[in-house]
Design a protein around this motif. Structure first.
Motif, PDB file in Angstrom:
ATOM      1  N   ALA A  16       0.826  -1.197   0.000  1.00  0.00           N
ATOM      2  CA  ALA A  16       0.000   0.000   0.000  1.00  0.00           C
ATOM      3  C   ALA A  16       0.865   1.253   0.000  1.00  0.00           C
ATOM      4  N   GLY A  17       2.193   1.075   0.187  1.00  0.00           N
ATOM      5  CA  GLY A  17       3.103   2.188  -0.043  1.00  0.00           C
ATOM      6  C   GLY A  17       3.634   2.889   1.187  1.00  0.00           C
ATOM      7  N   ASN A  18       3.554   2.285   2.384  1.00  0.00           N
ATOM      8  CA  ASN A  18       4.027   2.996   3.568  1.00  0.00           C
ATOM      9  C   ASN A  18       4.618   2.026   4.577  1.00  0.00           C
ATOM     10  N   LEU A  19       5.926   1.791   4.477  1.00  0.00           N
ATOM     11  CA  LEU A  19       6.610   0.868   5.385  1.00  0.00           C
ATOM     12  C   LEU A  19       6.617   1.407   6.799  1.00  0.00           C
ATOM     13  N   ALA A  20       6.901   2.692   6.961  1.00  0.00           N
ATOM     14  CA  ALA A  20       6.961   3.272   8.298  1.00  0.00           C
ATOM     15  C   ALA A  20       5.614   3.159   9.001  1.00  0.00           C
ATOM     16  N   TYR A  21       4.551   3.418   8.268  1.00  0.00           N
ATOM     17  CA  TYR A  21       3.212   3.314   8.840  1.00  0.00           C
ATOM     18  C   TYR A  21       2.926   1.874   9.247  1.00  0.00           C
ATOM     19  N   ALA A  22       3.357   0.923   8.415  1.00  0.00           N
ATOM     20  CA  ALA A  22       3.139  -0.488   8.724  1.00  0.00           C
ATOM     21  C   ALA A  22       3.835  -0.881  10.010  1.00  0.00           C
ATOM     22  N   GLN A  23       5.076  -0.436  10.173  1.00  0.00           N
ATOM     23  CA  GLN A  23       5.828  -0.770  11.385  1.00  0.00           C
ATOM     24  C   GLN A  23       5.199  -0.141  12.609  1.00  0.00           C
ATOM     25  N   GLU A  24       4.736   1.103  12.454  1.00  0.00           N
ATOM     26  CA  GLU A  24       4.104   1.798  13.576  1.00  0.00           C
ATOM     27  C   GLU A  24       2.821   1.107  14.013  1.00  0.00           C
ATOM     28  N   GLN A  25       1.984   0.741  13.034  1.00  0.00           N
ATOM     29  CA  GLN A  25       0.711   0.113  13.346  1.00  0.00           C
ATOM     30  C   GLN A  25       0.903  -1.279  13.948  1.00  0.00           C
ATOM     31  N   GLN A  26       1.890  -2.030  13.455  1.00  0.00           N
ATOM     32  CA  GLN A  26       2.135  -3.366  13.994  1.00  0.00           C
ATOM     33  C   GLN A  26       2.578  -3.308  15.450  1.00  0.00           C
ATOM     34  N   SER A  27       3.294  -2.258  15.815  1.00  0.00           N
ATOM     35  CA  SER A  27       3.764  -2.143  17.201  1.00  0.00           C
ATOM     36  C   SER A  27       2.619  -1.842  18.166  1.00  0.00           C
ATOM     37  N   LYS A  28       1.522  -1.279  17.652  1.00  0.00           N
ATOM     38  CA  LYS A  28       0.392  -0.941  18.515  1.00  0.00           C
ATOM     39  C   LYS A  28      -0.451  -2.161  18.869  1.00  0.00           C
ATOM     40  N   LYS A  29      -0.525  -3.133  17.970  1.00  0.00           N
ATOM     41  CA  LYS A  29      -1.315  -4.346  18.192  1.00  0.00           C
ATOM     42  C   LYS A  29      -2.752  -4.023  18.598  1.00  0.00           C
ATOM     43  N   THR A  30      -3.426  -3.228  17.785  1.00  0.00           N
ATOM     44  CA  THR A  30      -4.825  -2.882  17.973  1.00  0.00           C
ATOM     45  C   THR A  30      -5.598  -3.356  16.749  1.00  0.00           C
ATOM     46  N   PRO A  31      -6.947  -3.392  16.814  1.00  0.00           N
ATOM     47  CA  PRO A  31      -7.721  -3.764  15.614  1.00  0.00           C
ATOM     48  C   PRO A  31      -7.360  -2.910  14.412  1.00  0.00           C
ATOM     49  N   GLU A  32      -7.044  -1.627  14.668  1.00  0.00           N
ATOM     50  CA  GLU A  32      -6.718  -0.717  13.574  1.00  0.00           C
ATOM     51  C   GLU A  32      -5.376  -1.035  12.922  1.00  0.00           C
ATOM     52  N   SER A  33      -4.548  -1.840  13.608  1.00  0.00           N
ATOM     53  CA  SER A  33      -3.212  -2.119  13.080  1.00  0.00           C
ATOM     54  C   SER A  33      -3.244  -2.930  11.789  1.00  0.00           C
ATOM     55  N   THR A  34      -4.374  -3.569  11.530  1.00  0.00           N
ATOM     56  CA  THR A  34      -4.483  -4.342  10.282  1.00  0.00           C
ATOM     57  C   THR A  34      -5.502  -3.748   9.316  1.00  0.00           C
ATOM     58  N   GLU A  35      -5.851  -2.484   9.503  1.00  0.00           N
ATOM     59  CA  GLU A  35      -6.779  -1.813   8.604  1.00  0.00           C
ATOM     60  C   GLU A  35      -6.003  -0.969   7.588  1.00  0.00           C
ATOM     61  N   ILE A  36      -6.321  -1.162   6.321  1.00  0.00           N
ATOM     62  CA  ILE A  36      -5.722  -0.355   5.258  1.00  0.00           C
ATOM     63  C   ILE A  36      -6.819   0.506   4.644  1.00  0.00           C
ATOM     64  N   TRP A  37      -6.654   1.817   4.721  1.00  0.00           N
ATOM     65  CA  TRP A  37      -7.687   2.733   4.263  1.00  0.00           C
ATOM     66  C   TRP A  37      -7.407   3.336   2.894  1.00  0.00           C
ATOM     67  N   GLU A  38      -6.169   3.379   2.513  1.00  0.00           N
ATOM     68  CA  GLU A  38      -5.799   3.966   1.230  1.00  0.00           C
ATOM     69  C   GLU A  38      -4.811   3.060   0.499  1.00  0.00           C
ATOM     70  N   PRO A  39      -4.898   2.956  -0.819  1.00  0.00           N
ATOM     71  CA  PRO A  39      -5.901   3.609  -1.672  1.00  0.00           C
ATOM     72  C   PRO A  39      -7.225   2.865  -1.640  1.00  0.00           C
ATOM     73  N   GLN A  40      -8.310   3.582  -1.824  1.00  0.00           N
ATOM     74  CA  GLN A  40      -9.637   2.988  -1.874  1.00  0.00           C
ATOM     75  C   GLN A  40      -9.901   2.420  -3.278  1.00  0.00           C
ATOM     76  N   PRO A  41     -10.612   1.282  -3.390  1.00  0.00           N
ATOM     77  CA  PRO A  41     -10.986   0.774  -4.716  1.00  0.00           C
ATOM     78  C   PRO A  41     -11.825   1.810  -5.449  1.00  0.00           C
ATOM     79  N   ARG A  42     -11.578   1.944  -6.759  1.00  0.00           N
ATOM     80  CA  ARG A  42     -12.353   2.910  -7.525  1.00  0.00           C
ATOM     81  C   ARG A  42     -13.799   2.434  -7.657  1.00  0.00           C
TER      82      ARG A  42
END
Length: 252
Positions: A16-42
């Motif tokens: 999805a284009g953001n390694l830093a964001y992926a690492q940050e979200q994985q460290s939180k271990k919350t439901p949101e850590s596995t949610e990808i919001w962008e890019p949205q399907p057309r």
């Protein structure tokens, strides 16, 4: 297994284009850590009637004209146009789209002749073909109570892949192919690094499941890839009065 799953999730975020964001979200271990919001399907608008073209499709044949087609020699098509369908006229040659395509979803409806000559059997009954990028043939054939070689029956990749099923309707009844095509990839030296892949449903039933194509269709001999970019959709004149209607394509 847990580490493998974490790696797959991380790779999804990376794609999805953001390694830093992926690492940050994985460290939180919350439901949101596995949610990808962008890019949205057309957003596209589906057709009101199943089988009709969605909003992002290009209609190749609407039953009214040959505007998007030429004969393989570049002249105007000489096939018959009647009642919203085009029908092979023996000796009129193959026709192809004016435009070329790469990866796509292709919808084609076809019909073999209603009147069957009892002397016509096997490949002699309702024979035509749909050539993807003018190279890879998805066979069109009347296989209703009509046996032929398995890798030459309806919805096969001709002389290559045998269909999972025979879903042919009776002669004279309309049939539907949904074809999903991924074009081959070549390196700078012209060598194939990824083959073409094809998935086909025949009358709504999975017939070919993401099969790797060995190369362009050959009647005699083995297929060999040669580098190219895109190609047209080609419909075959095999001497039988096969009809086509409602043809549309989505470039992927």
């Amino acid at each position: 297994m847990q580490k493998a799953n974490q790696l797959l999730i991380a790779l999804a975020f990376i794609s999805a284009g953001n390694l830093a964001y992926a690492q940050e979200q994985q460290s939180k271990k919350t439901p949101e850590s596995t949610e990808i919001w962008e890019p949205q399907p057309r957003v596209i608008t589906p057709a009101e009637k199943v089988g009709d073209a969605p909003s992002d499709a290009t209609v190749l044949f609407d039953g009214k004209s040959f505007d998007n087609w030429v004969t393989i020699d570049g002249t105007a098509p000489k096939w018959t146009l009647k009642d919203g369908a085009m029908t092979v006229a023996a000796g009129a040659k193959d026709i192809k789209t004016k435009k070329e395509f790469g990866d796509f979803q292709l919808h084609v409806e076809w019909r073999s002749p209603a009147e069957v000559d009892p002397k016509q059997t096997g490949q002699g009954r309702g024979n035509s073909g749909i050539f993807l990028q003018e190279r890879y043939e998805v066979q069109v054939l009347d296989n209703y109570n009509n046996k032929t070689y398995a890798n030459g029956q309806a919805s096969s990749i001709y002389k290559q892949h045998i269909p999972l099923i025979n879903a042919c309707r009776k002669p004279g009844e309309w049939q539907v192919y949904e074809i999903f095509f991924t074009a081959p990839r070549f390196n700078s030296e012209g060598r194939v690094i990824s083959p073409a892949y094809v998935t086909v449903t025949h009358n709504g039933i999975l017939s070919l499941n993401h099969v790797a194509v060995w190369g362009p269709t050959e009647y005699i001999g083995l297929p060999v890839y040669k580098a190219y970019e895109k190609g047209p959709i080609r419909l075959q004149d095999h001497g039988n009065a096969v009809s086509f209607r409602n043809i549309w394509i989505r470039e992927l």
